[in-house]
Design a protein around this motif. Structure first.
Motif, PDB file in Angstrom:
ATOM      1  N   ASN A 204       0.804  -1.222   0.000  1.00  0.00           N
ATOM      2  CA  ASN A 204       0.000   0.000   0.000  1.00  0.00           C
ATOM      3  C   ASN A 204       0.837   1.273   0.000  1.00  0.00           C
ATOM      4  O   ASN A 204       0.294   2.376  -0.030  1.00  0.00           O
ATOM      5  CB  ASN A 204      -0.925   0.007   1.226  1.00  0.00           C
ATOM      6  CG  ASN A 204      -1.923  -1.144   1.191  1.00  0.00           C
ATOM      7  OD1 ASN A 204      -2.437  -1.485   0.126  1.00  0.00           O
ATOM      8  ND2 ASN A 204      -2.190  -1.733   2.355  1.00  0.00           N
ATOM      9  N   THR A 205       2.163   1.130   0.037  1.00  0.00           N
ATOM     10  CA  THR A 205       3.009   2.322   0.137  1.00  0.00           C
ATOM     11  C   THR A 205       3.189   3.016  -1.197  1.00  0.00           C
ATOM     12  O   THR A 205       3.451   4.217  -1.251  1.00  0.00           O
ATOM     13  CB  THR A 205       4.392   1.939   0.683  1.00  0.00           C
ATOM     14  OG1 THR A 205       5.041   1.056  -0.255  1.00  0.00           O
ATOM     15  CG2 THR A 205       4.263   1.226   2.028  1.00  0.00           C
ATOM     16  N   GLY A 206       3.069   2.264  -2.285  1.00  0.00           N
ATOM     17  CA  GLY A 206       3.291   2.848  -3.599  1.00  0.00           C
ATOM     18  C   GLY A 206       4.748   2.892  -3.996  1.00  0.00           C
ATOM     19  O   GLY A 206       5.081   3.284  -5.122  1.00  0.00           O
ATOM     20  N   ASP A 207       5.634   2.488  -3.084  1.00  0.00           N
ATOM     21  CA  ASP A 207       7.059   2.483  -3.404  1.00  0.00           C
ATOM     22  C   ASP A 207       7.358   1.362  -4.393  1.00  0.00           C
ATOM     23  O   ASP A 207       6.886   0.239  -4.238  1.00  0.00           O
ATOM     24  CB  ASP A 207       7.894   2.272  -2.140  1.00  0.00           C
ATOM     25  CG  ASP A 207       7.728   3.417  -1.150  1.00  0.00           C
ATOM     26  OD1 ASP A 207       7.401   4.530  -1.611  1.00  0.00           O
ATOM     27  OD2 ASP A 207       7.919   3.195   0.059  1.00  0.00           O
ATOM     28  N   LYS A 208       8.163   1.688  -5.400  1.00  0.00           N
ATOM     29  CA  LYS A 208       8.508   0.677  -6.393  1.00  0.00           C
ATOM     30  C   LYS A 208       9.671  -0.170  -5.894  1.00  0.00           C
ATOM     31  O   LYS A 208      10.663   0.350  -5.394  1.00  0.00           O
ATOM     32  CB  LYS A 208       8.852   1.340  -7.723  1.00  0.00           C
ATOM     33  CG  LYS A 208       7.643   1.946  -8.420  1.00  0.00           C
ATOM     34  CD  LYS A 208       7.973   2.395  -9.832  1.00  0.00           C
ATOM     35  CE  LYS A 208       6.716   2.884 -10.548  1.00  0.00           C
ATOM     36  NZ  LYS A 208       6.999   3.283 -11.950  1.00  0.00           N
ATOM     37  N   GLU A 209       9.505  -1.462  -6.050  1.00  0.00           N
ATOM     38  CA  GLU A 209      10.514  -2.406  -5.598  1.00  0.00           C
ATOM     39  C   GLU A 209      10.916  -3.310  -6.758  1.00  0.00           C
ATOM     40  O   GLU A 209      10.109  -3.585  -7.656  1.00  0.00           O
ATOM     41  CB  GLU A 209       9.973  -3.251  -4.441  1.00  0.00           C
ATOM     42  CG  GLU A 209       9.624  -2.444  -3.199  1.00  0.00           C
ATOM     43  CD  GLU A 209       9.098  -3.331  -2.082  1.00  0.00           C
ATOM     44  OE1 GLU A 209       9.021  -4.567  -2.297  1.00  0.00           O
ATOM     45  OE2 GLU A 209       8.761  -2.795  -1.015  1.00  0.00           O
ATOM     46  N   PRO A 210      12.156  -3.789  -6.747  1.00  0.00           N
ATOM     47  CA  PRO A 210      12.589  -4.691  -7.818  1.00  0.00           C
ATOM     48  C   PRO A 210      11.915  -6.054  -7.685  1.00  0.00           C
ATOM     49  O   PRO A 210      11.633  -6.516  -6.576  1.00  0.00           O
ATOM     50  CB  PRO A 210      14.097  -4.795  -7.594  1.00  0.00           C
ATOM     51  CG  PRO A 210      14.275  -4.543  -6.135  1.00  0.00           C
ATOM     52  CD  PRO A 210      13.224  -3.535  -5.764  1.00  0.00           C
ATOM     53  N   TYR A 211      11.658  -6.669  -8.812  1.00  0.00           N
ATOM     54  CA  TYR A 211      11.086  -8.011  -8.776  1.00  0.00           C
ATOM     55  C   TYR A 211      11.594  -8.806  -9.965  1.00  0.00           C
ATOM     56  O   TYR A 211      11.993  -8.257 -11.005  1.00  0.00           O
ATOM     57  CB  TYR A 211       9.558  -7.970  -8.787  1.00  0.00           C
ATOM     58  CG  TYR A 211       8.955  -7.571 -10.116  1.00  0.00           C
ATOM     59  CD1 TYR A 211       8.583  -8.540 -11.052  1.00  0.00           C
ATOM     60  CD2 TYR A 211       8.767  -6.231 -10.447  1.00  0.00           C
ATOM     61  CE1 TYR A 211       8.045  -8.180 -12.277  1.00  0.00           C
ATOM     62  CE2 TYR A 211       8.225  -5.863 -11.663  1.00  0.00           C
ATOM     63  CZ  TYR A 211       7.863  -6.841 -12.577  1.00  0.00           C
ATOM     64  OH  TYR A 211       7.337  -6.488 -13.799  1.00  0.00           O
ATOM     65  N   SER A 212      11.576 -10.104  -9.806  1.00  0.00           N
ATOM     66  CA  SER A 212      11.896 -11.033 -10.888  1.00  0.00           C
ATOM     67  C   SER A 212      10.914 -12.189 -10.773  1.00  0.00           C
ATOM     68  O   SER A 212      10.899 -12.903  -9.768  1.00  0.00           O
ATOM     69  CB  SER A 212      13.332 -11.543 -10.767  1.00  0.00           C
ATOM     70  OG  SER A 212      13.598 -12.525 -11.754  1.00  0.00           O
ATOM     71  N   THR A 213      10.077 -12.335 -11.782  1.00  0.00           N
ATOM     72  CA  THR A 213       9.026 -13.352 -11.741  1.00  0.00           C
ATOM     73  C   THR A 213       9.152 -14.286 -12.936  1.00  0.00           C
ATOM     74  O   THR A 213       9.194 -13.836 -14.086  1.00  0.00           O
ATOM     75  CB  THR A 213       7.630 -12.705 -11.754  1.00  0.00           C
ATOM     76  OG1 THR A 213       7.492 -11.859 -10.617  1.00  0.00           O
ATOM     77  CG2 THR A 213       6.547 -13.771 -11.723  1.00  0.00           C
ATOM     78  N   ALA A 214       9.199 -15.574 -12.644  1.00  0.00           N
ATOM     79  CA  ALA A 214       9.191 -16.597 -13.692  1.00  0.00           C
ATOM     80  C   ALA A 214       7.976 -17.490 -13.484  1.00  0.00           C
ATOM     81  O   ALA A 214       7.562 -17.737 -12.343  1.00  0.00           O
ATOM     82  CB  ALA A 214      10.473 -17.421 -13.648  1.00  0.00           C
TER      83      ALA A 214
END
Length: 588
Positions: A204-214
């Protein structure tokens, strides 16, 4: 999922699912044994209660309100009330369930099911659903933790976006290349249908975080159920052995940030060269026996049933299979406590198993049951109300038993066991015989080793009903009588009660005439049976094995003396008659 660690990511959980989830009832279809469209035995609300958390939903043409029908190819699906199933119905099922179970999370894979729907019609319809339920869906591409999505639907999307409704929404993980990737895939291995990295708002913070999804999928469907087994096993093994690694994510400014690679494993057990029912019989039976689903007890593989196996999307799933998949998500200390708990009190019938006892404020799951910690404890009526130490035994889908740590002391009420008497020897009775010695009773329901017999009472007939009781030693003249059980005798009698006195009528005839029997209910409702002993042959339970009960009225000696006297008189009369006949024959 209330006792599953909320910090776990969804791709770390083992999740039971259904392929073509809405196909319990198909419009204009045949029986499941021959249907090519029916893939499930339960409607979606029932699947939710059985533990299914992954749903494969396919959308067809809209109705006049813009609400897509749920389809399997050209076949449209029906609700339990016989009406067509629409997208709004499915969302309603999910909302109701999540409102009642806010600790749960659902995964919904949405596809365009046939050419009667377009990408634009599906996009528009789903945009309306999300607009009306803004807090219901999780639509980020990165894999969430369970705590992030409790009470929500995680959206996985296999339809392409089109039309004016695209803007203003995030649309979940894009799996639109699924079909093309599966068709192009070669070799018996998991197919990588999606690999995506980037930065995206989380929580809910709206902060963008890195992700890697397979997303790895096993969806090899051009095969029979028998040949599908190797593909399913391959996917189970791949998911259980996968080790997540740390990857570098490059930001827009060129800097590099590390993130843990998250990987969905989706294992479809369906195929197309058998009809779904036939294939499911083969594949599901194999799953039950798989070391990845249930503990086989075999060294080297018995730990497989605790490993992560991803999402298993199957046909004709039942609660036992679903439970075998999801229960591995529980921490060891919660594994049983989440499913069952000790009763405040138990009640049982003498002679029954404790596993059949009724529970007050307690709960078991499936074939799981409570048993005595000390098996030498005696559960009889004399011990009713006493407190006993019990423990819970978990039973998996293959019948394997595991004693759990759930134990406690619980009072157990023990009711007497009801017995039904059945009388034997009611036919062919003659005046002057020891009638009491010829009639006996077997007791239906008695434990074979218990010392317990019926105490019999003989009664005069009163216009087709039992009348006054006969006096001890009273002789039987020709006529109709009744016999009934008036009580129980023996060391074990206190553990039993009579369900009925079993009153049955019988006929005593003069010497030379066969007696008739009449079975009744003690209320004068008997039927003369001629020479057939209905009470003896018709009512005795097959394989009962009980010994016949004695009369219990101490009349044997007196009756024997009376019978001997009568027999002497009858024999003398017979001799005189014989002499008379011989003399008459000689004179002729």
């Amino acid at each position: 999922m209330s006792h599953v660690d909320g910090s776990k990511y969804l791709d770390e959980l083992s999740i039971p699912g259904t392929h073509d989830s809405g196909t319990c009832s198909v419009d204009n279809d045949t029986e499941p044994q021959t249907s090519l469209a029916k893939c499930q035995q339960d409607y979606i609300p029932t699947q939710l209660l059985e533990g299914i958390r992954y749903f494969d939903i396919r959308l067809g043409k809209n109705d006049d309100k813009g609400d897509p029908g749920i389809d399997h190819g050209i076949c449209y699906l029906l609700k339990k009330d016989g009406g067509y199933m629409q997208l709004s119905n499915v969302i309603g099922y999910f909302k109701t369930f999540l409102n009642e179970h806010p600790s749960e999370a659902l995964i919904m894979l949405v596809s365009r099911g046939n050419d009667e729907a377009t990408d634009e019609s599906v996009t528009t319809a789903f945009a309306n659903v999300m607009g009306n339920n803004s807090d219901l869906f999780y639509t980020s591409s990165h894999v969430p933790t369970l705590n992030e999505v409790r009470g929500k639907i995680v959206l996985l999307r296999r339809f392409r976006l089109a039309g004016d409704s695209v803007d203003g929404h995030t649309w979940g993980l894009d799996l639109t290349e699924w079909d093309d990737k599966i068709k192009a895939h070669s070799g018996k291995s998991m197919c990588l249908v999606k690999y995506e990295q980037g930065f995206e708002a989380a929580g809910n913070t709206g902060d963008k975080e890195p992700y890697s999804t397979a997303v790895y999928a096993q969806d090899h469907y051009d095969c029979t159920g028998s040949s599908k087994i190797d593909w399913v096993d391959m996917a189970l093994k791949a998911a259980s052995e996968f080790e997540r690694s740390t990857v570098d994510i490059t930001a827009a400014d060129g800097t590099t940030v590390q993130a843990t690679e998250r990987c969905w494993f989706i294992n479809y057990t369906s195929c197309t060269q058998n009809n779904p029912f036939t294939a499911a019989r083969v594949v599901n039976e194999h799953l039950y026996k798989s070391s990845y689903i249930n503990n086989t007890g075999v060294e080297g593989t018995k730990e497989n049933c605790r490993k992560h196996i991803g999402i298993i999307a199957s046909d004709f799933v039942d609660a036992a299979l679903a439970r075998s998949i999801y229960q591995r998500n529980y921490d060891t200390e919660h594994k049983q406590a989440t499913s069952c708990y000790l009763p405040a009190r138990m009640r049982m019938t003498y002679g029954d198993s404790l596993s059949d006892a009724s529970l007050q404020d307690g709960k078991t799951v499936g074939e799981g049951h409570f048993r005595l910690v000390d098996s030498s404890n005696v559960l009889n009526v004399a011990a009713s109300g006493h407190t006993f130490a019990i423990e819970y035994v978990d039973v998996d889908a293959l019948g394997n038993e595991t004693v759990t740590g759930l134990q406690g002391s619980v009072p157990i009420d023990i009711d007497p066991r009801a017995l039904t008497p059945h009388f034997e020897g009611l036919e062919g009775l003659k005046a002057g015989e020891d009638v009491r010695a010829k009639i006996a009773a077997s007791l239906e329901g008695k434990l074979e080793t218990d010392a317990c017999t019926a105490q019999l009472e003989f009664v005069h007939d009163a216009n087709g009903a039992p009348g006054t009781a006969m006096a001890e030693g009273e002789a039987f003249a020709a006529g109709t009588y009744w016999v009934r059980a008036k009580g129980l005798l023996g060391d074990a009698a206190k553990n039993y009660t009579l369900a009925t006195d079993g009153a049955a009528s019988f006929t005593v005839t003069t010497s030379g005439n066969a007696g008739a029997t009449d079975t009744g209910d003690g209320n004068g409702n008997g039927t003369n049976a001629g020479g057939a002993d209905k009470n003896d042959k018709g009512n005795k339970r097959k394989g009962s094995g009980e010994k016949l009960a004695g009369t219990g009225d101490n009349s044997g000696i007196a009756a024997g003396l009376a019978a001997a006297a009568v027999a002497t008189t009858v024999a003398g009369a017979a001799m005189l008659a014989s002499d008379r006949e011989n003399n008459e024959g000689a004179s002729e």
